[in-house]
Design a protein around this motif. Structure first.
Motif, short mmCIF file in Angstrom:
data_model
loop_
_atom_site.label_atom_id
_atom_site.label_comp_id
_atom_site.label_asym_id
_atom_site.label_seq_id
_atom_site.Cartn_x
_atom_site.Cartn_y
_atom_site.Cartn_z
N GLY A 70 13.69 -2.53 3.05
CA GLY A 70 12.76 -3.32 2.25
C GLY A 70 11.31 -3.22 2.68
N LYS A 71 10.90 -2.07 3.28
CA LYS A 71 9.51 -1.93 3.73
C LYS A 71 8.53 -1.89 2.56
N THR A 72 8.84 -1.01 1.58
CA THR A 72 7.94 -0.88 0.42
C THR A 72 7.94 -2.17 -0.40
N THR A 73 9.11 -2.81 -0.53
CA THR A 73 9.20 -4.08 -1.27
C THR A 73 8.39 -5.16 -0.56
N PHE A 74 8.39 -5.13 0.78
CA PHE A 74 7.62 -6.09 1.57
C PHE A 74 6.13 -5.95 1.26
N ILE A 75 5.64 -4.70 1.17
CA ILE A 75 4.21 -4.47 0.86
C ILE A 75 3.90 -4.98 -0.54
N ARG A 76 4.82 -4.69 -1.48
CA ARG A 76 4.62 -5.15 -2.86
C ARG A 76 4.56 -6.68 -2.91
N TYR A 77 5.41 -7.33 -2.12
CA TYR A 77 5.45 -8.79 -2.06
C TYR A 77 4.16 -9.35 -1.46
N LEU A 78 3.65 -8.65 -0.45
CA LEU A 78 2.41 -9.06 0.22
C LEU A 78 1.21 -8.93 -0.72
N LEU A 79 1.16 -7.81 -1.46
CA LEU A 79 0.01 -7.53 -2.35
C LEU A 79 0.15 -8.22 -3.71
N GLU A 80 1.39 -8.62 -4.05
CA GLU A 80 1.71 -9.22 -5.36
C GLU A 80 1.38 -8.28 -6.52
N GLN A 81 1.49 -6.98 -6.27
CA GLN A 81 1.34 -5.98 -7.34
C GLN A 81 1.87 -4.63 -6.84
N ASP A 82 2.15 -3.73 -7.80
CA ASP A 82 2.59 -2.38 -7.42
C ASP A 82 1.40 -1.60 -6.88
N PHE A 83 1.71 -0.56 -6.08
CA PHE A 83 0.63 0.32 -5.61
C PHE A 83 0.97 1.76 -5.93
N PRO A 84 -0.01 2.65 -6.07
CA PRO A 84 0.26 4.05 -6.44
C PRO A 84 1.19 4.73 -5.43
N GLY A 85 2.12 5.51 -5.95
CA GLY A 85 3.06 6.25 -5.08
C GLY A 85 4.25 5.43 -4.63
N MET A 86 4.37 4.21 -5.13
CA MET A 86 5.46 3.32 -4.69
C MET A 86 6.77 3.72 -5.36
N ARG A 87 7.82 3.87 -4.55
CA ARG A 87 9.17 4.09 -5.07
C ARG A 87 10.13 3.21 -4.31
N ILE A 88 11.00 2.50 -5.04
CA ILE A 88 11.94 1.57 -4.40
C ILE A 88 13.35 1.90 -4.88
N GLY A 89 14.31 1.93 -3.94
CA GLY A 89 15.70 2.19 -4.30
C GLY A 89 16.60 2.04 -3.10
N PRO A 90 17.94 2.04 -3.32
CA PRO A 90 18.87 1.87 -2.19
C PRO A 90 18.97 3.11 -1.31
N GLU A 91 18.59 4.28 -1.88
CA GLU A 91 18.63 5.52 -1.09
C GLU A 91 17.30 5.68 -0.35
N PRO A 92 17.18 6.66 0.60
CA PRO A 92 15.89 6.89 1.28
C PRO A 92 14.84 7.36 0.27
N THR A 93 13.95 6.45 -0.19
CA THR A 93 12.99 6.79 -1.24
C THR A 93 11.62 7.18 -0.68
N THR A 94 11.10 6.42 0.28
CA THR A 94 9.78 6.74 0.84
C THR A 94 9.93 7.88 1.84
N ASP A 95 9.47 9.08 1.46
CA ASP A 95 9.60 10.22 2.36
C ASP A 95 8.27 10.59 2.99
N SER A 96 7.24 9.74 2.77
CA SER A 96 5.90 10.02 3.29
C SER A 96 5.34 8.80 4.02
N PHE A 97 4.34 9.06 4.84
CA PHE A 97 3.52 7.97 5.39
C PHE A 97 2.51 7.62 4.30
#
Length: 360
Positions: A70-97
């Motif tokens: 839930g790292k990317t979801t945590f950032i989305r929750y913190l910002l209260e909006q989507d950010f460019p390059g965001m991908r969320i899913g049960p599989e390994p989705t974020t493959d970049s820093f």
């Protein structure tokens, strides 16, 4: 009254005035510490030279965890909006820093362009090569939260030797580089997957010099009953205790950091209190940023001083003409004795010395 203040000649001199603490630290570093580092080749052994952006940038928060915690979801929750390059899913989705930073317009800046921008504090990441830079982007967007902090999202940590090799760059070394420069490191754990993989264990050990910056989040805690949650919390503390060898207990926040309703609302009050504590901790970062920069510069100065003593000592021992290669090997093998001698002669704490094996 207070006439004794005027007796000290040093007090009569007009003090140099700086607009911000960062400006003062920048001047100190460039005039006092940088020449010492360059003379004794500090940058080849430890970390590269600091630049203006390292002093001027906003506080950064680094998110680390295994995939689907839930790292990317945590950032989305913190910002209260989507950010460019965001991908969320049960599989390994974020493959970049992904460095999520304030910008006038939404967009993505690729890694190779990012490391040549003098206004961004990422220029020294150039050393990790193209394999890393192809996996590094900066997502820019206008957001009130990003006016005071920046957030670094990291690829999900996998288990097994194969994944570590297939990255093509030294993942633990990149995280260590970020850990030196960020103000807060948040380790995320999924309440359903507490197993700490080999790579995650290696990453936590790479961050071991920065325990003061570390916080742990036990995420997705609304999906299990109170009794199970107690057992999961105990198991997490036990697992961390085996990896992080510190006398203090790392602060663990329990909750579900996303915008969906709680599945099991029994612990709602606990989750809300924990969330408030964590967000207060993050809100305090801009206030304490100047102190953190001062603290990091002092740490760097102590390390540079010890490094200078070590290199000077080795240089004195070297012969001027013949037998240099043999003497080099002998000195490297006896580096522990040289450490002990410098410690005695200059009354330096053993904790200030760099890692012996790394130096050898």
């Amino acid at each position: 009254m207070f006439s004794w203040l005027g007796t000290d000649d040093r007090r009569r001199k007009d003090p140099e005035v700086f607009q911000t603490v960062s400006d003062g630290l920048k001047k100190l570093y460039k005039t006092k510490l940088l020449p010492l580092e360059e003379h004794y080749k500090f940058h080849e052994f430890h970390s590269p030279a600091l630049e203006d952006a390292d002093f001027d940038n906003k506080p950064m928060v680094l998110l680390v965890g295994q995939y689907s915690t839930g790292k990317t979801t945590f950032i989305r929750y913190l910002l209260e909006q989507d950010f460019p390059g965001m991908r969320i899913g049960p599989e390994p989705t974020t493959d970049s820093f992904i460095a999520v930073m304030q910008g006038d317009v939404e967009g993505i800046v690729p890694g190779n362009a990012l490391v040549v921008d003098p206004k961004k504090p990422f220029r020294k990441l150039n050393a990790f090569g193209n394999a890393f830079l192809n996996r590094f982007v900066c997502a820019q967007l206008p957001n009130p939260v990003l006016e005071s902090i920046s957030v670094i999202d990291t690829p999900g940590i996998l288990s097994g030797e194969k994944q570590r090799i297939s990255r093509g760059y030294d993942f633990a070394a990149v995280l260590e580089w970020f850990a030196e420069r960020v103000d807060r490191i948040i380790l995320l754990f999924d309440a359903h997957k507490l197993d700490i993989s080999d790579e995650f264990s290696e990453v936590i050990k790479a961050l071991k010099n920065h325990e003061d910056k570390m916080r742990v989040v036990l995420n997705k805690a609304d999906q299990i009953e109170t009794q199970q949650l107690m057992r999961v919390y105990g198991a997490l503390m036990w697992s961390l205790g085996k990896i992080v060898n510190t006398p203090e207990v790392i602060r663990v926040y329990i909750g579900s950091f996303w915008s969906h309703p709680l599945l099991i609302p029994d612990n709602r009050k606990l989750f809300e209190a924990e969330e408030q504590d964590l967000f207060r901790d993050i809100q305090s970062l801009p206030r304490n940023a100047a102190l953190r920069k001062l603290n990091d510069l002092i740490k760097r100065a102590r390390l540079a001083k010890v490094h200078a003593y070590i290199i000077s000592s080795l240089k004195k021992e070297m012969p001027s003409m013949f037998g240099k290669d043999n003497k080099k090997k002998e000195l490297v093998n006896n580096l522990g004795d040289i450490y002990a001698r410098i410690e005695r002669e200059h009354q330096i704490s053993p904790g200030d010395f760099p890692n012996l094996r790394k130096m050898q």
